[in-house]
Scaffold this motif. Structure first.
Motif, mmCIF file in Angstrom:
data_model
loop_
_atom_site.group_PDB
_atom_site.id
_atom_site.type_symbol
_atom_site.label_atom_id
_atom_site.label_comp_id
_atom_site.label_asym_id
_atom_site.label_seq_id
_atom_site.Cartn_x
_atom_site.Cartn_y
_atom_site.Cartn_z
ATOM 1 N N GLU A 1 1.439 -11.516 5.203
ATOM 2 C CA GLU A 1 2.782 -11.206 5.119
ATOM 3 C C GLU A 1 3.018 -10.212 3.793
ATOM 4 O OE1 GLU A 1 7.294 -13.216 4.834
ATOM 5 O OE2 GLU A 1 5.444 -14.458 5.576
ATOM 6 N N ILE A 2 2.620 -10.798 2.525
ATOM 7 C CA ILE A 2 2.851 -10.110 1.478
ATOM 8 C C ILE A 2 2.284 -8.483 1.563
ATOM 9 C CG2 ILE A 2 2.394 -9.796 -1.111
ATOM 10 C CD1 ILE A 2 2.413 -12.968 -0.898
ATOM 11 N N LEU A 3 0.849 -8.421 1.870
ATOM 12 C CA LEU A 3 0.266 -7.106 2.199
ATOM 13 C C LEU A 3 1.211 -6.149 3.184
ATOM 14 C CD1 LEU A 3 -3.364 -7.916 2.545
ATOM 15 C CD2 LEU A 3 -2.313 -6.966 0.577
ATOM 16 N N SER A 4 1.856 -6.923 4.220
ATOM 17 C CA SER A 4 2.392 -6.034 5.049
ATOM 18 C C SER A 4 3.959 -5.402 4.566
ATOM 19 C CB SER A 4 2.845 -6.772 6.573
ATOM 20 O OG SER A 4 3.884 -5.955 7.378
ATOM 21 N N ARG A 5 4.518 -6.554 4.023
ATOM 22 C CA ARG A 5 5.979 -6.334 3.424
ATOM 23 C C ARG A 5 5.895 -5.508 2.154
ATOM 24 N NH1 ARG A 5 9.010 -11.638 2.863
ATOM 25 N NH2 ARG A 5 10.805 -10.290 2.531
ATOM 26 N N GLY A 6 4.892 -5.678 1.522
ATOM 27 C CA GLY A 6 4.673 -4.902 -0.234
ATOM 28 C C GLY A 6 4.439 -3.547 0.397
ATOM 29 N N PHE A 7 3.615 -3.221 1.372
ATOM 30 C CA PHE A 7 3.005 -1.854 1.945
ATOM 31 C C PHE A 7 4.459 -1.073 2.340
ATOM 32 C CE2 PHE A 7 1.596 1.391 4.836
ATOM 33 C CZ PHE A 7 0.892 2.062 4.291
ATOM 34 N N ARG A 8 5.083 -1.880 3.260
ATOM 35 C CA ARG A 8 6.315 -1.170 3.942
ATOM 36 C C ARG A 8 7.393 -0.878 2.632
ATOM 37 N NH1 ARG A 8 6.070 -5.128 7.937
ATOM 38 N NH2 ARG A 8 8.127 -6.126 7.000
ATOM 39 N N ALA A 9 7.243 -1.716 1.698
ATOM 40 C CA ALA A 9 8.435 -1.412 0.650
ATOM 41 C C ALA A 9 7.858 -0.139 -0.264
ATOM 42 C CB ALA A 9 8.547 -2.663 -0.429
ATOM 43 N N MET A 10 6.570 0.012 -0.710
ATOM 44 C CA MET A 10 6.095 1.030 -1.562
ATOM 45 C C MET A 10 6.234 2.250 -0.721
ATOM 46 S SD MET A 10 4.934 0.202 -4.573
ATOM 47 C CE MET A 10 4.261 -1.183 -5.413
ATOM 48 N N SER A 11 5.953 2.263 0.649
ATOM 49 C CA SER A 11 6.036 3.588 1.646
ATOM 50 C C SER A 11 7.327 3.864 1.674
ATOM 51 C CB SER A 11 5.405 3.078 2.932
ATOM 52 O OG SER A 11 3.977 2.803 2.927
ATOM 53 N N MET A 12 8.216 2.796 1.752
ATOM 54 C CA MET A 12 9.694 3.350 1.812
ATOM 55 C C MET A 12 10.197 4.192 0.580
ATOM 56 S SD MET A 12 12.942 2.354 0.642
ATOM 57 C CE MET A 12 12.663 0.700 -0.273
ATOM 58 N N LEU A 13 9.950 3.617 -0.417
ATOM 59 C CA LEU A 13 10.278 4.384 -1.888
ATOM 60 C C LEU A 13 9.754 5.768 -1.881
ATOM 61 C CD1 LEU A 13 11.953 3.544 -4.329
ATOM 62 C CD2 LEU A 13 9.775 3.083 -5.509
ATOM 63 N N LYS A 14 8.471 5.786 -1.568
ATOM 64 C CA LYS A 14 7.983 7.307 -1.351
ATOM 65 C C LYS A 14 8.523 8.008 -0.309
ATOM 66 C CE LYS A 14 3.438 9.684 -0.548
ATOM 67 N NZ LYS A 14 3.639 10.201 0.697
ATOM 68 N N ASN A 15 8.696 7.403 0.788
ATOM 69 C CA ASN A 15 9.294 8.424 2.027
ATOM 70 C C ASN A 15 10.692 8.821 1.715
ATOM 71 O OD1 ASN A 15 6.812 8.083 3.266
ATOM 72 N ND2 ASN A 15 7.561 6.381 4.526
ATOM 73 N N LEU A 16 11.313 7.839 1.061
ATOM 74 C CA LEU A 16 12.980 8.242 0.738
ATOM 75 C C LEU A 16 13.057 9.278 -0.199
ATOM 76 C CD1 LEU A 16 15.730 7.172 1.401
ATOM 77 C CD2 LEU A 16 15.619 5.878 -0.461
ATOM 78 N N ARG A 17 12.127 9.422 -1.187
ATOM 79 C CA ARG A 17 12.059 10.651 -2.101
ATOM 80 C C ARG A 17 11.697 11.890 -1.170
ATOM 81 N NH1 ARG A 17 8.888 6.973 -5.439
ATOM 82 N NH2 ARG A 17 7.081 8.163 -4.855
ATOM 83 N N GLU A 18 10.814 11.892 -0.497
ATOM 84 C CA GLU A 18 10.494 12.996 0.365
ATOM 85 C C GLU A 18 11.611 13.348 1.308
ATOM 86 O OE1 GLU A 18 6.831 11.896 2.311
ATOM 87 O OE2 GLU A 18 5.648 12.025 0.538
ATOM 88 N N THR A 19 12.312 12.212 1.821
ATOM 89 C CA THR A 19 13.265 12.509 2.799
ATOM 90 C C THR A 19 14.525 13.461 2.210
ATOM 91 O OG1 THR A 19 12.868 10.833 4.167
ATOM 92 C CG2 THR A 19 14.982 11.627 4.664
ATOM 93 N N LEU A 20 14.833 12.687 1.008
ATOM 94 C CA LEU A 20 15.877 13.470 -0.075
ATOM 95 C C LEU A 20 15.583 14.749 -0.492
ATOM 96 C CD1 LEU A 20 18.399 13.364 -1.486
ATOM 97 C CD2 LEU A 20 17.342 11.936 -3.404
ATOM 98 N N ALA A 21 14.347 14.992 -0.772
ATOM 99 C CA ALA A 21 13.978 16.447 -1.360
ATOM 100 C C ALA A 21 13.919 17.389 -0.048
ATOM 101 C CB ALA A 21 12.323 16.305 -1.840
ATOM 102 N N PHE A 22 13.506 16.876 1.386
ATOM 103 C CA PHE A 22 13.624 17.597 2.424
ATOM 104 C C PHE A 22 15.079 18.000 2.807
ATOM 105 C CE2 PHE A 22 14.806 17.264 7.019
ATOM 106 C CZ PHE A 22 14.150 18.554 7.297
ATOM 107 N N MET A 23 15.843 17.127 2.648
ATOM 108 C CA MET A 23 17.304 17.309 3.066
ATOM 109 C C MET A 23 17.871 18.314 1.918
ATOM 110 S SD MET A 23 18.418 13.497 4.073
ATOM 111 C CE MET A 23 20.250 13.803 3.893
ATOM 112 N N ARG A 24 17.799 17.978 0.804
ATOM 113 C CA ARG A 24 18.370 18.870 -0.200
ATOM 114 C C ARG A 24 17.671 20.677 -0.132
ATOM 115 N NH1 ARG A 24 20.107 17.645 -5.578
ATOM 116 N NH2 ARG A 24 18.373 19.099 -6.307
ATOM 117 N N THR A 25 16.561 20.664 0.283
ATOM 118 C CA THR A 25 16.052 22.025 0.569
ATOM 119 C C THR A 25 16.449 22.602 1.808
ATOM 120 O OG1 THR A 25 14.094 21.621 -0.869
ATOM 121 C CG2 THR A 25 13.891 23.454 0.732
#
Length: 363
Positions: A254-278
């Motif tokens: 459970e920790i591996l699954s939820r932790g990975f999703r949290a780390m991925s979310m932070l990375k993906n949110l940065r990328e989505t924001l950069a995409f939208m601004r451009t």
């Protein structure tokens, strides 16, 4: 040197013990002499548990700068300077073993133990990071709220208007611009001739098209933000209680699954924001003017191209080898709502996975 034998570890040594052992290794250079650590050769190597990664022993701190004896193959003579802490459950002993010796002598059980150790190490990092995620959660939820209207405006202009009016035009133009990385150049006849009476052509730079990523079919920012919101909702809940000394496989998974999703979310949110601004800059008047100028030139894929913005309206009329296309697009005002720079917005900065409890970004 007399062999040490302490069959006292009925359970995996605690993380506190391992931490103290590591500190002593760094300060003394004698990991094999720490409290209740054995040096005698173990005979039952099954189900070994690794307690550390590969650690380099500071041999300069050792007498005569000698290497460390390996209990697996040379218990009484110097052998290695890079090793790992390990627990042998059937022998009830803790040892410091050479990592190369371990691969050779333990074999498949070592591979399994290494895989388990890596999972346990990730669990510890996620546990340490969880409080930081929860600290940032309110700011990240607010950011998703700010981004959502812009994401909807992007999808409205691209998928619900341009694709509806002019099906096929967006992927066609995206492919053309991708081939040039958005930087448009054409070969033009200078009207001059060389010594062999051949025409002289030169490469003319037309301009750079910004935000053409909006034309791709793979990005769906609204869906990406909805996924981020689901993960942020999950972050509000604590992780299960777990430590490496337990055999709680369900808790670890459970920790591996939820932790990975949290780390991925932070990375993906940065990328989505950069995409939208451009991506939203694609609809700027000066950006479309570059495309229109290109469309009037020989060497472009267009027989004709009108692509211009007047107020909040964008007019498209195109004829190319892909056919004729027409569209009349309304650019929503919400497309240009204020969004932070993902590189400088503190709550989006990567959580340090080596020292995940560090909160230096708050300053």
């Amino acid at each position: 040197m007399e062999e040490r034998y302490f069959p006292v570890w009925d359970q995996q040594p605690s993380e506190e013990f391992v931490s103290a052992w590591h500190d002593d290794l760094n300060s003394t250079g004698y990991p094999e002499m720490f409290d209740r650590v054995s040096t005698a050769r173990p005979f039952n190597l099954a189900d070994v548990r690794l307690l550390s990664g590969e650690l380099r022993v500071p041999v300069l701190r050792r007498e005569d700068q000698s290497l460390v004896p390996c209990p697996l193959c040379q218990p009484n003579s110097p052998k290695f300077k890079v090793g790992r802490m390990a627990w042998f459950p059937h022998e009830k002993t803790a040892l410091f073993i050479g990592h190369e010796c371990a691969k050779k002598h333990i074999g498949e059980d070592y591979v399994k133990a290494d895989d388990l150790y890596r999972k346990q190490a990730r669990c510890r990092r996620y546990q340490s990071s969880w409080g930081e995620f929860q600290y940032r959660r309110d700011d990240l939820c607010a950011l998703v709220g700010r981004m959502m209207p812009v994401a909807k405006a992007l999808e409205l202009s691209r998928w619900h208007q341009l694709e509806k009016d002019a099906p096929g035009f967006a992927p066609f133009l995206h492919n053309e611009l991708t081939l040039m990385n958005g930087s448009i150049s054409v070969m033009v006849d200078t009207g001059l001739k060389d010594d062999r009476k051949k025409g002289i052509f030169e490469n003319l730079h037309v301009g750079v098209v910004r935000g053409y990523e909006i034309l791709a079919t793979s990005r769906k920012p609204v869906k990406e933000l909805e996924k981020a919101k689901q993960v942020l909702d999950d972050i509000a809940e604590p992780l299960p209680s777990w430590n490496a000394s337990s055999d709680d496989a369900a808790g670890m998974d459970e920790i591996l699954s939820r932790g990975f999703r949290a780390m991925s979310m932070l990375k993906n949110l940065r990328e989505t924001l950069a995409f939208m601004r451009t991506a939203r800059t694609f609809w700027d008047a000066e950006n479309l003017a570059v495309l229109e100028r290109w469309g009037r030139m020989e060497g472009s894929p267009f027989a004709s191209l009108e692509f211009r913005r007047e107020g909040n309206r964008v007019f498209l009329r195109s004829e190319s080898y892909q056919g004729k296309h027409y569209s009349n697009i309304t650019v929503p005002e919400s497309l240009y709502a204020s969004l932070p720079d993902p590189e400088s917005y503190a709550p989006l900065r990567p959580i340090n996975e080596i020292y995940p409890d560090a909160k230096t970004w708050r300053a």
